[in-house]
Scaffold this active site. Sequence first.
Site, PDB file in Angstrom:
ATOM      1  N   CYS A  28       0.689  -1.116  -0.068  1.00 12.27           N
ATOM      2  CA  CYS A  28      -0.040   0.041  -0.025  1.00 12.27           C
ATOM      3  C   CYS A  28       0.797   1.281  -0.105  1.00 12.27           C
ATOM      4  O   CYS A  28       1.348   1.557  -1.031  1.00 12.27           O
ATOM      5  CB  CYS A  28      -0.877   0.148   1.314  1.00 12.27           C
ATOM      6  SG  CYS A  28      -2.356   1.242   0.888  1.00 12.27           S
ATOM      7  N   GLU A  81      -2.469  -8.906   3.465  1.00 12.87           N
ATOM      8  CA  GLU A  81      -2.908  -9.335   4.553  1.00 12.87           C
ATOM      9  C   GLU A  81      -4.318  -9.413   4.810  1.00 12.87           C
ATOM     10  O   GLU A  81      -4.736 -10.015   5.883  1.00 12.87           O
ATOM     11  CB  GLU A  81      -2.210  -8.763   5.694  1.00 12.87           C
ATOM     12  CG  GLU A  81      -2.775  -7.487   5.938  1.00 12.87           C
ATOM     13  CD  GLU A  81      -2.458  -6.020   5.160  1.00 12.87           C
ATOM     14  OE1 GLU A  81      -2.651  -5.205   5.058  1.00 12.87           O
ATOM     15  OE2 GLU A  81      -1.471  -6.636   4.118  1.00 12.87           O
ATOM     16  N   HIS A 101      -3.696  -5.210  -0.151  1.00 13.57           N
ATOM     17  CA  HIS A 101      -3.388  -5.577   0.899  1.00 13.57           C
ATOM     18  C   HIS A 101      -3.320  -7.089   0.829  1.00 13.57           C
ATOM     19  O   HIS A 101      -4.551  -7.713   1.159  1.00 13.57           O
ATOM     20  CB  HIS A 101      -4.320  -5.079   2.032  1.00 13.57           C
ATOM     21  CG  HIS A 101      -4.136  -3.441   2.257  1.00 13.57           C
ATOM     22  ND1 HIS A 101      -3.532  -3.029   3.233  1.00 13.57           N
ATOM     23  CD2 HIS A 101      -4.485  -2.543   1.764  1.00 13.57           C
ATOM     24  CE1 HIS A 101      -3.466  -1.612   3.077  1.00 13.57           C
ATOM     25  NE2 HIS A 101      -4.220  -1.279   2.281  1.00 13.57           N
TER      26      HIS A 101
END
Length: 214
Positions: free
Chosen positions: A82, A194, A192
């Site tokens: 990001c 995650e 992202h």
Amino acid sequence: MTDIAVVDYGMGNLRSVSKALEHVAPNQTVIVTSDPAQIAAARRVVFPGQGAMPDCMRELDARGLRNAVIAAAAEKPFLGICIGLQLLFEHSEEGNAAGLGVLKGKVKRFAAAEMHDEHGAKLKVPHMGWNQVYQSLEHPLWHGIADGERFYYVHSYYVLPEDAGLAAGYSEYPKRFTSSIARGNLFAVQFHPEKSHDAGLKLLSNFVRWDGVF
């Protein structure tokens, strides 16, 4: 020696990144740190973040992390996420802020006048939610991930590399934009991993096993 250092400069949900890394690398040591010496000593470095570019740069410098991040991006397996992608470039339209200049290029805001889908419906900024990522080149971090797989985004700005050959993947919103870049030991993504379920965990799993050769 620490296996993986997650750079802590006070911005973003670092816990979710570290927990995802611990999940895919249970036998490796993962630390979240703002200590330049620990970053320098780690085998791999992850540079995540959320927030406004000027604030991120200010906090990075306030913690004395600029040189440590630049060195890590040049020397060892490095993953930017990001803002951790955007900060690598020279300049951002967000706050007219200078970045780290590791890569040549700039960061641009989605143009409001262009934000309509094929039916003419207005698209929202920030670009938030799931979108497909198309792979521009073969890379070890794409191993086992289907071309066009969906990843999770939250952003209003995108990178425009000076060298188009840096692009490792792209998405469309509504026009094509670079969603990941690769150069040597460095890989960085706008989305992202995650927060991207199985596909994101697979990318992180590939990273923690990558030797930085590309």
